[in-house]
Design a protein around this motif. Structure first.
Motif, PDB file in Angstrom:
ATOM      1  N   ASN A   1       0.837  -1.194   0.000  1.00  0.00           N
ATOM      2  CA  ASN A   1       0.000   0.000   0.000  1.00  0.00           C
ATOM      3  C   ASN A   1       0.878   1.253   0.000  1.00  0.00           C
ATOM      4  O   ASN A   1       1.901   1.298   0.679  1.00  0.00           O
ATOM      5  CB  ASN A   1      -0.913   0.034   1.230  1.00  0.00           C
ATOM      6  N   ILE A   2       0.456   2.253  -0.735  1.00  0.00           N
ATOM      7  CA  ILE A   2       1.090   3.571  -0.712  1.00  0.00           C
ATOM      8  C   ILE A   2      -0.011   4.591  -0.454  1.00  0.00           C
ATOM      9  O   ILE A   2      -0.915   4.757  -1.287  1.00  0.00           O
ATOM     10  CB  ILE A   2       1.813   3.894  -2.028  1.00  0.00           C
ATOM     11  N   TYR A   3       0.060   5.254   0.699  1.00  0.00           N
ATOM     12  CA  TYR A   3      -0.983   6.201   1.094  1.00  0.00           C
ATOM     13  C   TYR A   3      -0.373   7.554   1.433  1.00  0.00           C
ATOM     14  O   TYR A   3       0.727   7.642   1.993  1.00  0.00           O
ATOM     15  CB  TYR A   3      -1.747   5.693   2.327  1.00  0.00           C
ATOM     16  N   TYR A   4      -1.127   8.592   1.118  1.00  0.00           N
ATOM     17  CA  TYR A   4      -0.785   9.934   1.581  1.00  0.00           C
ATOM     18  C   TYR A   4      -1.762  10.297   2.697  1.00  0.00           C
ATOM     19  O   TYR A   4      -2.983  10.286   2.498  1.00  0.00           O
ATOM     20  CB  TYR A   4      -0.880  10.957   0.453  1.00  0.00           C
ATOM     21  N   PHE A   5      -1.230  10.606   3.894  1.00  0.00           N
ATOM     22  CA  PHE A   5      -2.042  10.993   5.042  1.00  0.00           C
ATOM     23  C   PHE A   5      -1.862  12.489   5.313  1.00  0.00           C
ATOM     24  O   PHE A   5      -0.745  13.009   5.263  1.00  0.00           O
ATOM     25  CB  PHE A   5      -1.628  10.213   6.295  1.00  0.00           C
ATOM     26  N   TYR A   6      -2.978  13.150   5.618  1.00  0.00           N
ATOM     27  CA  TYR A   6      -2.934  14.551   6.006  1.00  0.00           C
ATOM     28  C   TYR A   6      -3.485  14.672   7.429  1.00  0.00           C
ATOM     29  O   TYR A   6      -4.703  14.617   7.645  1.00  0.00           O
ATOM     30  CB  TYR A   6      -3.766  15.415   5.056  1.00  0.00           C
TER      31      TYR A   6
ATOM     32  N   GLY B   1      -4.848   6.670  -1.394  1.00  0.00           N
ATOM     33  CA  GLY B   1      -3.737   5.969  -2.017  1.00  0.00           C
ATOM     34  C   GLY B   1      -4.162   4.723  -2.757  1.00  0.00           C
ATOM     35  O   GLY B   1      -5.351   4.520  -3.056  1.00  0.00           O
ATOM     36  N   VAL B   2      -3.184   3.887  -3.040  1.00  0.00           N
ATOM     37  CA  VAL B   2      -3.382   2.675  -3.834  1.00  0.00           C
ATOM     38  C   VAL B   2      -2.943   1.465  -3.026  1.00  0.00           C
ATOM     39  O   VAL B   2      -1.895   1.490  -2.367  1.00  0.00           O
ATOM     40  CB  VAL B   2      -2.586   2.750  -5.153  1.00  0.00           C
ATOM     41  N   GLY B   3      -3.752   0.400  -3.075  1.00  0.00           N
ATOM     42  CA  GLY B   3      -3.429  -0.845  -2.383  1.00  0.00           C
ATOM     43  C   GLY B   3      -3.441  -2.032  -3.335  1.00  0.00           C
ATOM     44  O   GLY B   3      -4.310  -2.117  -4.209  1.00  0.00           O
ATOM     45  N   THR B   4      -2.476  -2.916  -3.172  1.00  0.00           N
ATOM     46  CA  THR B   4      -2.394  -4.145  -3.971  1.00  0.00           C
ATOM     47  C   THR B   4      -2.445  -5.346  -3.045  1.00  0.00           C
ATOM     48  O   THR B   4      -1.669  -5.430  -2.091  1.00  0.00           O
ATOM     49  CB  THR B   4      -1.095  -4.194  -4.795  1.00  0.00           C
TER      50      THR B   4
ATOM     51  N   ILE C   1      -8.140   1.569  -5.153  1.00  0.00           N
ATOM     52  CA  ILE C   1      -7.939   2.938  -4.701  1.00  0.00           C
ATOM     53  C   ILE C   1      -8.587   3.024  -3.321  1.00  0.00           C
ATOM     54  O   ILE C   1      -9.788   2.785  -3.172  1.00  0.00           O
ATOM     55  CB  ILE C   1      -8.570   3.954  -5.661  1.00  0.00           C
ATOM     56  N   ASP C   2      -7.789   3.339  -2.301  1.00  0.00           N
ATOM     57  CA  ASP C   2      -8.243   3.293  -0.909  1.00  0.00           C
ATOM     58  C   ASP C   2      -8.304   4.681  -0.288  1.00  0.00           C
ATOM     59  O   ASP C   2      -7.531   5.582  -0.643  1.00  0.00           O
ATOM     60  CB  ASP C   2      -7.296   2.430  -0.062  1.00  0.00           C
ATOM     61  N   MET C   3      -9.218   4.807   0.680  1.00  0.00           N
ATOM     62  CA  MET C   3      -9.302   6.018   1.495  1.00  0.00           C
ATOM     63  C   MET C   3      -9.290   5.603   2.963  1.00  0.00           C
ATOM     64  O   MET C   3     -10.325   5.254   3.527  1.00  0.00           O
ATOM     65  CB  MET C   3     -10.569   6.810   1.189  1.00  0.00           C
ATOM     66  N   PRO C   4      -8.113   5.612   3.610  1.00  0.00           N
ATOM     67  CA  PRO C   4      -8.056   5.321   5.043  1.00  0.00           C
ATOM     68  C   PRO C   4      -8.484   6.539   5.862  1.00  0.00           C
ATOM     69  O   PRO C   4      -8.183   7.681   5.505  1.00  0.00           O
ATOM     70  CB  PRO C   4      -6.586   4.970   5.275  1.00  0.00           C
ATOM     71  N   LEU C   5      -9.176   6.282   6.978  1.00  0.00           N
ATOM     72  CA  LEU C   5      -9.641   7.329   7.886  1.00  0.00           C
ATOM     73  C   LEU C   5      -9.335   6.868   9.302  1.00  0.00           C
ATOM     74  O   LEU C   5      -9.900   5.866   9.757  1.00  0.00           O
ATOM     75  CB  LEU C   5     -11.138   7.586   7.719  1.00  0.00           C
ATOM     76  N   GLU C   6      -8.436   7.572  10.005  1.00  0.00           N
ATOM     77  CA  GLU C   6      -7.962   7.094  11.297  1.00  0.00           C
ATOM     78  C   GLU C   6      -7.928   8.214  12.341  1.00  0.00           C
ATOM     79  O   GLU C   6      -7.635   9.360  12.013  1.00  0.00           O
ATOM     80  CB  GLU C   6      -6.561   6.486  11.148  1.00  0.00           C
TER      81      GLU C   6
ATOM     82  N   GLY D   1      -9.198   3.092  13.317  1.00  0.00           N
ATOM     83  CA  GLY D   1     -10.021   3.639  12.242  1.00  0.00           C
ATOM     84  C   GLY D   1     -10.390   2.571  11.238  1.00  0.00           C
ATOM     85  O   GLY D   1     -10.584   1.403  11.586  1.00  0.00           O
ATOM     86  N   GLY D   2     -10.453   2.963   9.991  1.00  0.00           N
ATOM     87  CA  GLY D   2     -10.822   2.019   8.945  1.00  0.00           C
ATOM     88  C   GLY D   2     -10.428   2.557   7.587  1.00  0.00           C
ATOM     89  O   GLY D   2      -9.786   3.612   7.469  1.00  0.00           O
ATOM     90  N   LYS D   3     -10.788   1.816   6.556  1.00  0.00           N
ATOM     91  CA  LYS D   3     -10.562   2.286   5.200  1.00  0.00           C
ATOM     92  C   LYS D   3     -11.616   1.709   4.276  1.00  0.00           C
ATOM     93  O   LYS D   3     -12.158   0.628   4.515  1.00  0.00           O
ATOM     94  CB  LYS D   3      -9.154   1.941   4.702  1.00  0.00           C
ATOM     95  N   ILE D   4     -11.922   2.471   3.243  1.00  0.00           N
ATOM     96  CA  ILE D   4     -12.819   2.025   2.195  1.00  0.00           C
ATOM     97  C   ILE D   4     -12.047   2.055   0.890  1.00  0.00           C
ATOM     98  O   ILE D   4     -11.122   2.860   0.716  1.00  0.00           O
ATOM     99  CB  ILE D   4     -14.086   2.894   2.110  1.00  0.00           C
ATOM    100  N   GLY D   5     -12.404   1.177  -0.030  1.00  0.00           N
ATOM    101  CA  GLY D   5     -11.661   1.105  -1.273  1.00  0.00           C
ATOM    102  C   GLY D   5     -12.527   0.722  -2.450  1.00  0.00           C
ATOM    103  O   GLY D   5     -13.599   0.120  -2.287  1.00  0.00           O
ATOM    104  N   VAL D   6     -12.057   1.077  -3.637  1.00  0.00           N
ATOM    105  CA  VAL D   6     -12.727   0.745  -4.895  1.00  0.00           C
ATOM    106  C   VAL D   6     -11.773  -0.091  -5.736  1.00  0.00           C
ATOM    107  O   VAL D   6     -10.634   0.322  -5.983  1.00  0.00           O
ATOM    108  CB  VAL D   6     -13.131   2.018  -5.664  1.00  0.00           C
TER     109      VAL D   6
END
Length: 245
Positions: free
Chosen positions: A67-72, A88-91, A138-143, A162-167
């Motif tokens: 996984n490669i994620y950008y967190f703000y 970010g993107v998850g494989t 394509i993932d959206m983590p929320l923590e 937290g969790g994450k949702i993905g498409v």
């Protein structure tokens, strides 16, 4: 799995309790860090399937997640807490112990042994080295995170829940095999009715840029009525992360 989650919850409680005495020092003395909004996180872990058939048992070392994620991070006032949305993107890779793979039959995904697949039904003198199912998201983590230091979140010990949702945007099977002494790779680029959406819970425990995490998917791997011949599993994984910036 329950023991791992319990450990993740208990370790930072003791640490944060001991760190309260350092709050005044932290307000005066902080560690310099790059002034960049957010962080780029690289994750590596191992995948496991739950509630699946014995024939679909996986080899963890061939079932990696990248996984490669950008967190703000959004600090909540002057507290220890922060909200960390990301994108970010998850494989996800699932390597099977048995010589099996998947085939589309009238838009239904069926589990097949390798010799039953059209590409391999006439193949002779072959040996299967590895067979995988691969899914990309394509993932959206929320923590939400609690830090040991109020004034220096980037250098503190922390716990994240937290969790994450993905498409899902891509899927395929990959088979490594040998034929008459030659090593070959066969890929079938098809979605195989992998669930279009996924969601799950995530827990982390870390210090500074390093952390360990565990993820459990509440969604099934395949679409509800588009598979046949096997049980539809959930996915759980664990691994480590490195944050840059």
């Amino acid at each position: 799995m329950k023991r791992i989650i319990t450990l993740l919850l208990l370790i930072p409680v003791f640490y944060i309790a001991n760190a309260q005495e350092d709050d005044q020092k932290d307000q005066i003395r902080t560690t310099p860090s790059p002034d960049f909004p957010g962080s780029l996180v690289f994750e590596y872990g191992l995948n496991y399937l739950t509630n699946n058939d014995h024939v679909m048992r996986t080899n963890p070392w061939q079932s990696a997640t990248y996984n490669i994620y950008y967190f703000y991070p959004i600090k909540l006032g002057e507290s220890r807490f922060a909200f960390n949305p990301g994108l970010g993107v998850g494989t996800e890779k699932f390597g099977f112990e048995e010589d099996i793979s998947f085939q589309d039959v009238n838009k239904i995904t069926e589990l097949k042994t390798i010799p039953e697949l059209p590409r391999f039904d006439t193949l002779t003198f072959s040996t299967v080295k590895e067979t995988q199912l691969i899914a990309n998201y394509i993932d959206m983590p929320l923590e939400f995170r609690i830090h040991s230091r109020k004034s220096d979140h980037k250098r503190s010990f922390y716990l994240s829940l937290g969790g994450k949702i993905g498409v899902n945007f891509d899927g395929k099977t990959k088979i490594r095999y040998s034929e008459l002494g030659s090593h070959k790779v066969y890929k079938d680029n098809y979605h195989f009715n992998i669930n279009s959406f996924r969601y799950g819970a995530v827990a982390r425990v870390g210090v500074g840029p390093f952390n360990a995490w565990i993820h459990y998917s509440g969604s099934k791997l395949f679409r509800g009525n588009k598979y046949s011949g096997f049980q539809n599993p959930n996915v759980w994984s664990w691994g480590i992360s490195l944050a840059t910036f």
